[in-house]
Every structure is written in structure tokens, then in C-alpha cells.
Design an enzyme around this catalytic site. Structure first.
Site, short mmCIF file in Angstrom:
data_model
loop_
_atom_site.label_atom_id
_atom_site.label_comp_id
_atom_site.label_asym_id
_atom_site.label_seq_id
_atom_site.Cartn_x
_atom_site.Cartn_y
_atom_site.Cartn_z
CG ASP A 269 -1.98 1.05 1.16
OD1 ASP A 269 -2.50 1.31 0.06
OD2 ASP A 269 -2.30 1.64 2.20
CG ASP A 374 -7.33 1.52 3.37
OD1 ASP A 374 -6.37 0.82 3.04
OD2 ASP A 374 -7.59 2.61 2.84
#
Length: 451
Positions: A269, A374
Site C-alpha cells: 500500500d 483498508d
């Protein structure tokens, strides 16, 4: 010898040194009087300028000083106002994201603690083919690393594929892909979840009633996520979808592979968002260049953005705000370059029936967007902490608090840098540190309590 010939002279006419010099045109030489006059003119202009500058009244000087001070005061006021807005909306956005993240984790932990189905290990995902049921610690660690490599590779390939489709305006394909995924989550996975909950609490329910409940739940969710409806309803469905996906990961991901995947996905990420050619950064930049919202099935938004994502309003409605709405929508339709763009515009929500002021539009635009990935990996960490045999409420609460602290720090960095930032690295790092330290240092021994 240098010769010079004029056009008027004959070619056969001889010329000597004297006639050549006489026929040549020499430039005029400035005289001493001309230089003296030019210098006097410059001195006179300079003298007049000095007189003009010295003849300014003290009032003019005072006015200029006052205007400079006013400019400085206005600049300082704007800076203070910007700082106040940052603090106000920063705290507001922290709360707006804490609530859904906490709700998702509560749903996951409550299900893990009550429904045994999601803690039973009776299979693995196709993306994690290597089993961890081996007595050797080294072999188990190796299998978890191999599972992580395969899982991260699948995520990278699918993300790049999505970015390529979005870059080349394959909106119909993306819509179909997301609709199919949402359909499976809202109908199939919800049916499995409801069946296991009813079985756990020994609640009898006939199939027609179950089908009716699933149909209503799924149909409303599909309409709200992919079309229009209240913002709070969309947020609730996105939280539920994330929780269902988390439960699937918790059930079918091996224990060690899950922890290694959480660490690896936070690194990925970081790279995907901050690198210049990262896929997530390219996706966000492309959406900003086209002034289009990212698909709502991928993003949790804390506020409705009225200026983006609305269809044509009713032409019979009156008012200045409604006319501005029509002009904005007409500009968007003229700026579209393909049939796919018009499909995106046609699926947008209608304009609000009441007139919207500029303050309300600015208030609504101040929203924070968080990817559903997330949500999923935050809750996977907390759910795994609750599902492990050694996991108790201390480790579960520690992991949840660490994730919220990391999210708060991420939002603080977002307010400072004012650009898209990865949401996983800080929260996942804190969560892993808090989980393993609490699991090894703060574990409660039941025998000591009984004594």
C-alpha cells in the site's frame, strides 16, 4: 589594395585610392554638441523625477503603509482561518472515520466470538494453496511466505488490471465487475451468514422468509451502492460488505499466512500510493484529471459530494441554485469524450429538491474517503486477534486501539501534506506491534486468577 565600387559607376571606369575614398559612404560622426545636448536632457529628466519623488506628501506615505499593514492583517487572518478549518474538519473527519471502522470491527469480533463457523478451519482459499499443518516451524514459515507472495501478486495484478480499465474508459466492464462482486456479497455471503447466525442461536425460520429477507436486503443494497439513495444507507451497506469479506478471510486464511499478508499488504500500500507510477496513485490522479468520482463500491466516503456525481435535475424546478446545477451538468455532458462517459453521468444521483447554498456545498465537499480494502484489513487484524486460540479480550482491544491510533496519525499527516496517503502502513504496524507485545507480555493466566 581595397577597392569599392558604386552601382552608378561604370565597370570599366578606373579608380584610384582617392576616388575610392570619395565615393564611399561613411557613417555620420556624432559631434560634441549632440553629446552635450543628450547629457543635458538626461540630467533634466532625472532632476524632474527626484523633484516628483520628493514632492510626495506625508499623507501618501502613510496611506501606503496603512495598505501594507492591511494586506498583512488579511493574510494572517486567512492563515488563522485555514488553521481553524484544518483543526475543525480534521477532528470531525477523525470521528467520521472512527465510527465506521469501529462498527466494522465490532461486527467482526461479535461474529467471531459467537458463531463457531467462522473459526473452524475446514479449507483454504485458492490464493493460499500451501498448508500450514506441518510440525516443522521452518516449513510452516516458508509456506506462509509463499502464500503471501501468491496473495500479494494476485492483488497487484487485479489492481493494475482495474487501473488499465479505468484509464482506457472501460466503465461498463468495471461496473459489471463491481455489480457481480456486490451481488455475491449481498446475496450469497449474506445467506451463508444469516444461516449460521440462525443456527448458532437456534432460531427456526422457513425458506420463503429467508429468501424474502435476503432479497430485500440485497436489492436495496444494490440500488444504493450502484445508483442512488441516502448517504447513511450507503455507508451501512459498505460496512456490512466489508465485514462479510473480513469473515471470509478470517475463516479461510491460515494463521501465519494472515499475519505475514498483513505486513506485506501494508508495504504494498505504501508503494502503490506514494510511488509516481504506483497503481493506486495513477487511479486517483486519473480520476482527478477527469473530474470524476471513483466508483462508490470501492470507496467509503464520509460526506456526499454534490458537485460530482449527479444527474440532470428536473427542468421545471426554479431558482438560482437549480440553474447553476443545470449549467454544471451541461458542461460535464459536453466535456465527455466517449459513450462510456455518458453512461457514468446517466447513473448519477438526482439533484436535491431544495436549493443548496454555497456554504452547504462547501460543507458537504469536506469529506474524507477511505478505501474498502483498508476497512477489510483493519478488521482482519482485529478478527484474527480474536479468533486465535491464545487470543483474549486484552489482545483484541489492544489491536483495535492501535489501529485507531494509527488511523488518527494518518489523518493528521493527511491534513499536513494535503495529498492522498496510504492508510494501512501506520495502523497495521501499530496493530501488529500491540498484538504480539500484548499477547506475549500481558497475557492473563487463569490459574493465577483462581488462586
Amino acid at each position: 589594395m581595397i577597392t569599392f565600387m558604386n552601382n552608378s559607376d561604370s565597370e570599366d571606369e578606373p579608380c584610384n585610392e582617392r576616388t575610392s575614398l570619395m565615393s564611399a559612404e561613411s557613417p555620420p560622426v556624432p559631434s560634441y554638441q549632440d553629446g552635450l545636448q543628450a547629457s543635458e536632457t538626461r540630467e533634466a529628466q532625472t532632476h524632474r523625477k527626484r523633484q516628483t519623488g520628493s514632492s510626495r506628501s506625508p499623507n501618501n506615505v502613510a496611506d501606503e503603509d496603512a495598505s501594507d499593514s492591511d494586506v498583512r492583517v488579511r493574510e494572517s487572518a486567512l492563515e488563522n482561518e485555514e488553521e481553524e478549518l484544518t483543526l475543525k474538519y480534521g477532528a470531525k473527519h477523525v470521528i467520521m472515520l472512527f465510527v465506521p471502522v469501529t462498527l466494522c470491527m465490532i461486527v467482526v469480533v461479535a461474529t467471531i466470538k459467537s458463531v463457531r463457523f467462522y473459526t473452524e478451519k475446514n479449507g483454504q482459499l485458492i490464493y493460499t494453496p500451501f498448508s500450514e499443518d506441518t510440525p516443522s516451524v521452518g516449513q510452516r514459515l516458508l509456506n506462509s511466505v509463499l502464500n503471501t507472495i501468491i496473495m500479494i501478486s494476485v492483488i497487484v495484478v487485479m489492481t493494475v488490471f482495474l487501473v488499465v480499465l479505468y484509464k482506457y474508459r472501460c466503465y461498463k466492464f468495471i461496473h459489471g465487475w463491481l455489480i457481480l462482486s456486490s451481488f455475491m456479497l449481498l446475496f450469497l455471503f449474506t445467506y451463508i451468514y444469516l444461516g449460521e447466525v440462525l443456527k448458532t442461536y437456534n432460531v427456526a425460520m422457513d425458506y420463503p422468509t429467508v429468501i424474502l429477507i435476503i432479497w430485500n436486503f440485497g436489492a436495496v443494497g444494490m440500488i444504493r451502492i450502484h445508483w442512488k439513495g441516502p448517504l447513511q444507507l450507503q455507508q451501512a451497506y459498505l460496512i456490512m460488505i466489508s465485514a462479510l469479506m473480513v469473515l471470509v478471510f478470517i475463516k479461510y486464511l491460515p494463521e501465519w499466512s494472515a499475519w505475514v499478508i498483513l505486513g506485506a499488504i501494508s508495504i504494498y500500500d505504501l508503494i502503490a500510493v506514494l510511488c509516481p507510477k504506483g497503481p493506486l496513485r495513477m487511479l486517483x490522479e486519473t480520476a482527478q484529471e477527469r473530474n470524476q468520482p471513483i466508483f462508490p463500491a470501492l470507496i467509503y466516503s464520509s460526506a456526499m459530494i454534490w458537485t460530482v456525481g449527479m444527474a440532470k435535475p428536473d427542468t421545471a424546478a426554479k431558482g438560482q441554485s437549480q440553474q447553476a446545477w443545470d449549467a454544471e451538468d451541461e458542461r460535464e455532458n459536453h466535456s465527455s469524450t466517449s459513450h462510456s462517459d455518458s453512461q457514468i453521468l446517466d447513473t448519477r444521483s438526482p439533484a436535491p429538491s431544495h436549493p443548496i447554498t454555497l456554504e452547504e456545498m462547501e460543507e458537504e465537499e469536506r469529506g474524507v474517503k477511505l478505501g474498502l480494502g483498508d476497512f477489510i484489513f483493519y478488521s482482519v487484524l482485529v478478527g484474527k486477534a480474536a479468533a486465535t486460540p491464545s487470543g483474549d479480550w486484552n489482545t483484541t482491544l489492544a489491536x483495535x486501539v492501535a489501529i485507531l491510533i494509527g488511523l488518527c496519525l494518518t489523518l493528521l499527516l493527511l491534513a499536513v501534506f494535503k495529498k492522498a496517503l496510504p492508510a494501512l502502513p501506520i495502523s497495521i504496524t501499530f496493530g501488529l506491534i500491540f498484538y504480539f507485545s500484548t499477547d506475549n507480555l500481558v497475557r492473563t493466566d487463569p490459574l493465577e486468577i483462581s488462586v
